[in-house]
Design an enzyme around this catalytic site. Structure first.
Site, mmCIF file in Angstrom:
data_model
loop_
_atom_site.group_PDB
_atom_site.id
_atom_site.type_symbol
_atom_site.label_atom_id
_atom_site.label_comp_id
_atom_site.label_asym_id
_atom_site.label_seq_id
_atom_site.Cartn_x
_atom_site.Cartn_y
_atom_site.Cartn_z
ATOM 1 N N CYS A 38 89.560 31.168 -3.827
ATOM 2 C CA CYS A 38 88.910 31.858 -4.697
ATOM 3 C C CYS A 38 88.714 33.467 -4.097
ATOM 4 O O CYS A 38 88.615 33.409 -3.204
ATOM 5 C CB CYS A 38 87.678 31.235 -4.768
ATOM 6 S SG CYS A 38 86.307 32.103 -5.778
ATOM 7 N N SER A 40 86.096 35.191 -4.131
ATOM 8 C CA SER A 40 84.927 35.218 -3.383
ATOM 9 C C SER A 40 85.220 35.276 -1.975
ATOM 10 O O SER A 40 84.531 36.190 -1.304
ATOM 11 C CB SER A 40 83.893 34.312 -3.950
ATOM 12 O OG SER A 40 83.616 34.243 -5.153
ATOM 13 N N HIS A 43 86.570 38.594 -1.449
ATOM 14 C CA HIS A 43 85.493 39.580 -1.013
ATOM 15 C C HIS A 43 84.795 39.587 0.235
ATOM 16 O O HIS A 43 84.605 40.825 0.952
ATOM 17 C CB HIS A 43 84.571 39.385 -2.160
ATOM 18 C CG HIS A 43 84.725 39.624 -3.668
ATOM 19 N ND1 HIS A 43 85.371 40.715 -3.860
ATOM 20 C CD2 HIS A 43 84.537 39.040 -4.669
ATOM 21 C CE1 HIS A 43 85.401 40.657 -5.393
ATOM 22 N NE2 HIS A 43 84.943 39.590 -5.851
ATOM 23 N N HIS A 59 85.194 27.728 0.131
ATOM 24 C CA HIS A 59 83.976 27.193 -0.743
ATOM 25 C C HIS A 59 84.061 26.207 -1.750
ATOM 26 O O HIS A 59 83.447 25.999 -2.692
ATOM 27 C CB HIS A 59 82.921 28.414 -1.031
ATOM 28 C CG HIS A 59 83.349 29.212 -2.093
ATOM 29 N ND1 HIS A 59 84.466 30.420 -1.831
ATOM 30 C CD2 HIS A 59 83.383 29.195 -3.464
ATOM 31 C CE1 HIS A 59 84.883 30.791 -2.771
ATOM 32 N NE2 HIS A 59 84.216 30.252 -3.933
ATOM 33 N N CYS A 166 84.641 25.124 -7.619
ATOM 34 C CA CYS A 166 84.103 26.509 -7.840
ATOM 35 C C CYS A 166 84.699 27.034 -9.181
ATOM 36 O O CYS A 166 83.824 27.272 -10.179
ATOM 37 C CB CYS A 166 84.545 27.368 -6.836
ATOM 38 S SG CYS A 166 83.640 29.361 -7.261
#
Ligand SMILES: NC(=O)c1ccc[n+]([C@@H]2O[C@H](COP(=O)([O-])OP(=O)(O)OC[C@H]3O[C@@H](n4cnc5c(N)ncnc54)[C@H](O)[C@@H]3O)[C@@H](O)[C@H]2O)c1
Ligand SMILES: [Zn+2]
Ligand SMILES: [Zn+2]
Length: 367
Positions: A38, A40, A43, A59, A166
């Site tokens: 993902c 995220s 990031h 995650h 997610c």
């Protein structure tokens, strides 16, 4: 056990042999089958999103219960489980208010990188390695609080269940739970990656008449069309605000979803909604970044700006619902996984995500 560890911002992730402690009371050890890649996590790697380091990232994931700690009654070895990146306690202010994505227990785990008792189960030699969002699916084994798991039917393929953890829950949930898009509405989704494509299929499930996809890459717009977008706009070639207005009777869409994490795109998405419309912010902007909206327009145009964390989901209700929709052929999961990588190629998986090559990719573990 092998896991991908981020030691410093900028990466790369290093594949290391870690020791993993048995689950403490109320915890569950899971053998990971697949972990989703993902933005995220990217990031965090790039330093746009804070996480305590060193950390085992990941995650989004699913696997099989290996062993359980004292007091765990809902799970037993052999159970198939989907991992949640926001564990919810069921009794804090937010859980009681029906918004478990805001749970204080889950938030504490996310920002500390520790499990509920304030410690980590991962070590390399003497070095403590943190958990990420209580999941850490980029390792062969992981330990989660029992509140961070949902049991799933063994017939559901674990790689498909992983991405529900997610991308699907966040994207579909932003449309169904956060915005509560109604049949016949018009929606625009800005950013058609793993999460945005699920906002698009959420729009289809909600019965939106117009599902307008905006991205800067033609391959992403191709995925968007496959996921049910009715209009495709390449923001690198045309003025996307004007293009959205053109297909919405000059007014703008009823709802816009920003699913990139760029403040400028959020401000533009605000201009893509009609008077009385709603902007939902899903993308994670760099920590500390600010965005501005025309102050008088918020009042004069009665526009609503909402955040959507984890699709405002109620995980134990929504995960089974989404998997049932998949089994009924009404939710696209097979089409979402464009690539699979072994753990050893995880840095290549993130590079491909950064280059915009995939809808979603997963790390598949052997066995
Ligand atoms: N709110 C939440 O709970 C939550 C959960 C998961 C992910 N996220 C965030 O959602 C965002 C998307 O995640 P993802 O995994 O789908 O990422 P992704 O990289 O797969 O998708 C991002 C998409 O945005 C497009 N894009 C980039 N710049 C653009 C621009 N200027 N205009 C239009 N499109 C542009 C890219 O081409 C890509 O298709 C990230 O910020 C991620 O951190 C939020
Ligand atoms: Zn995610
Ligand atoms: Zn709670």
């Amino acid at each position: 056990m092998k896991a991908a560890v981020l030691y410093q911002v900028g990466g790369p992730l290093q594949i290391e042999e870690l020791s993993i402690e048995n689950p403490h009371a109320g915890e569950v050890m899971v053998r990971v089958a697949a972990g989703g890649v993902c933005h995220s996590d990217l990031h965090v790697i790039r330093g746009d999103l804070r996480a305590p380091l060193p950390v085992v990232l990941g995650h989004e994931g699913a696997g099989v219960v290996e062993r359980v700690g004292d007091g765990v009654t809902d799970f037993k070895p052999g159970d198939h489980v989907l991992m949640l990146w926001r564990a919810s306690c069921g009794h804090c202010l937010h859980c009681l208010g029906g918004r478990p994505a805001l749970c204080e227990l889950g938030a504490g785990i996310r920002w500390s990188g520790h499990l509920t008792d304030g410690t980590s189960r991962f070590r390399r030699g003497d070095t403590e390695i943190r958990h990420f969002a209580g999941v850490s699916s980029f390792g062969e084994l992981t330990v989660l609080p029992q509140e961070g798991l949902v049991k799933i039917e063994p017939t559901v393929p674990l790689d498909k269940a992983a991405i529900v953890g997610c991308a699907v829950m966040t994207g579909v949930g932003a449309v169904i739970n956060t915005a509560r898009v109604e049949p016949g509405a018009s929606i625009v989704v800005v950013g058609c990656g793993g999460v945005g494509l699920n906002a698009i299929q959420g729009g289809v499930l909600a019965g939106a008449e117009k599902v307008i996809a905006v991205d800067v890459l033609d391959n992403k717009l191709g995925f968007a069309r496959d996921f049910g977008a009715t209009h495709l706009i390449n923001a690198s070639q045309v003025n996307a605000i004007e293009a959205v207005k053109e297909v919405t009777d000059g007014r703008g869409a009823d709802y816009a979803f920003e699913v990139i994490g760029i403040p400028k795109a959020m401000a533009e998405a605000y201009q893509m909604i009609r008077r009385g419309g709603t902007l939902v912010i899903v993308g994670v902007a760099p920590t500390g970044a600010e965005v501005s909206f025309n102050a008088s327009s918020i009042m004069l145009d009665e526009k609503t700006i909402r955040g959507s964390l984890y699709g405002s989901c109620i995980p134990k209700r929504d995960a089974p619902r989404l998997l049932n929709l998949y089994r009924a052929g009404r939710l696209k999961l097979d089409e979402l996984i464009s690539r699979e990588y072994p753990l050893g190629q995880i840095n290549e998986a993130f590079a491909a995500l950064g280059r915009g090559e995939v809808a979603r990719s997963i790390i598949r573990f052997a066995g």
